[in-house]
Design an enzyme around this catalytic site. Structure first.
Site, mmCIF file in Angstrom:
data_model
loop_
_atom_site.group_PDB
_atom_site.id
_atom_site.type_symbol
_atom_site.label_atom_id
_atom_site.label_comp_id
_atom_site.label_asym_id
_atom_site.label_seq_id
_atom_site.Cartn_x
_atom_site.Cartn_y
_atom_site.Cartn_z
ATOM 1 N N GLU A 182 -26.726 -42.602 19.471
ATOM 2 C CA GLU A 182 -26.062 -43.696 20.004
ATOM 3 C C GLU A 182 -24.562 -43.652 19.340
ATOM 4 O OE1 GLU A 182 -28.319 -47.453 19.758
ATOM 5 O OE2 GLU A 182 -29.756 -46.331 18.704
ATOM 6 N N TYR A 269 -37.169 -53.473 9.153
ATOM 7 C CA TYR A 269 -37.039 -52.280 8.645
ATOM 8 C C TYR A 269 -36.033 -52.447 7.416
ATOM 9 C CZ TYR A 269 -38.020 -50.792 13.389
ATOM 10 O OH TYR A 269 -38.795 -50.608 14.818
ATOM 11 N N HIS A 273 -29.416 -54.398 6.862
ATOM 12 C CA HIS A 273 -28.794 -54.511 8.465
ATOM 13 C C HIS A 273 -28.363 -56.124 8.369
ATOM 14 C CE1 HIS A 273 -32.848 -54.311 9.226
ATOM 15 N NE2 HIS A 273 -32.645 -55.177 10.061
ATOM 16 N N HIS A 275 -27.752 -58.940 11.589
ATOM 17 C CA HIS A 275 -27.741 -59.394 12.954
ATOM 18 C C HIS A 275 -26.180 -60.078 13.495
ATOM 19 C CE1 HIS A 275 -32.048 -58.360 13.453
ATOM 20 N NE2 HIS A 275 -31.828 -58.512 12.060
#
Ligand code: G7M
Length: 335
Positions: A182, A269, A273, A275
């Protein structure tokens, strides 16, 4: 798109078409009319087996073996892309095929198929193969309970569970951070090992319509598992994500005042992180009890107390398919 990205995309297309051709349906695991999504369980038959589709039609001849031939397929109807919305004004609606229709005074409504050369693709297909029993349970219609995680319950139930997560669960994160996969999609990177991160489109967004823009910022450091680990020392990182998300979103034409940034607790997970979505987009992942706004997180740490997330009780919903479920159920029974 670079030549590498193009050839990677065409080989991924081959992988997906091949799997779909060999997929034999066993069971509809779940459906959600809100997100227009269904989840299917089936088997991937051997290419050389010579088995034809009809030999599986009775639905009994296949027993998906988790970890071997089982596959979970997610089918989701896509939102209209900006090109499709543009096409509406070009006379394409005239060629729609109408199936059923009703009319009452000034109101008319119908079902039909829109011009298929213009309105495509119309679905997103995601495949997990080979699917483990955990994948199957996760996608099956589930029981749900609401839990209130006190700091003590976090230490006794959730933290041991998080610490026991195998690193392989977040291999996809490490692959992104090390640019193995990615890398062509990364829209912003701050390489700083302490306060840095990458921003790229979330798996769920095909980057075709900025109205439902969905990006994810994945931090480089590996020591923050969840919201519970955040304290005053992480403010520079959190502020950095907030500030730079505007740059990333700007590449899709989404201005800073149209951003909604949040963190999941519990996340799927355990590698920190954030969003980053267009405020116009509303999805399941932003329900009360799961999404914690980044602005509020920063505010709680900055203005209430730096160890807010070590002292707070946090409530969330647990599904019977979640790995954490059995830990909670056991601890509740023991009480
Ligand atoms: O619930 P949680 O906060 O852990 O959400 C993780 C997010 O990561 C979800 O929105 C997923 O759609 C997204 N995601 C998961 N995987 C496996 C990938 C991936 O391989 N690539 C990208 N770009 N996003 C992913």
């Amino acid at each position: 798109m670079s030549p590498d990205a193009a050839s990677n995309s065409s080989s991924s297309k081959d992988v997906v078409s091949n799997l779909l051709r060999r997929f034999r349906l066993k069971e509809v695991l779940n459906e959600d009319t809100g997100s227009k999504t269904i989840w299917l369980l089936g088997s991937i038959v051997e290419e050389a087996s010579g088995e034809t589709e009809s030999s599986f039609d009775d639905g009994n001849s296949l027993d998906p073996v988790p970890g071997k031939s089982a596959a979970v397929v997610t089918l989701e109807r896509l939102a209209f892309s900006s090109q499709e919305i543009g096409a509406c004004s070009s006379g394409f609606l005239a060629s729609s095929e109408i199936f059923t229709a009703e009319n009452n005074d000034i109101y008319s409504w119908s079902t039909g198929t829109l011009h298929e050369r213009v309105f495509h693709p119309d679905a997103r297909v995601a495949i997990i193969y080979p699917a483990t029993q955990k994948h199957i349970d996760k996608h099956r219609r589930q029981q749900r309970i609401w839990v209130r995680e006190t700091p003590v319950l976090y230490k006794e139930v959730t933290k041991p569970f998080i610490d026991a997560q195998p690193p392989s669960r977040i291999q996809w994160v490490y692959n992104i951070l090390s640019k193995k996969v990615e890398s062509e999609h990364i829209v912003f990177e701050d390489p700083d090992p302490e306060n840095g991160f990458v921003i790229l489109p979330d798996l769920k967004w095909d980057a075709s319509n900025a109205e439902n823009m969905y990006l994810v910022a994945i931090v480089h450091r590996r020591d923050i598992k969840s919201l519970r680990d955040l304290d005053g020392s992480h403010l520079p990182l959190l502020r950095n994500i907030r500030e730079k998300s505007s740059l990333a979103a700007g590449k899709y034409g989404v201005p800073p005042e149209q951003l909604r940034l949040y963190v999941h607790y519990q996340p799927s997970y355990y590698h920190f992180h954030v969003h980053i979505t267009n405020v116009s987009f509303e999805g399941k992942g932003m329900v009360a009890g799961r999404a914690h706004l980044l602005d509020t997180v920063v505010d709680n740490i900055e203005n209430i107390t730096p160890d807010y997330y070590q002292r707070a009780s946090i409530s969330f919903a647990l599904n019977s398919g979640d790995d954490l479920w059995s830990h909670w159920v056991k601890s509740t029974r023991a009480d």
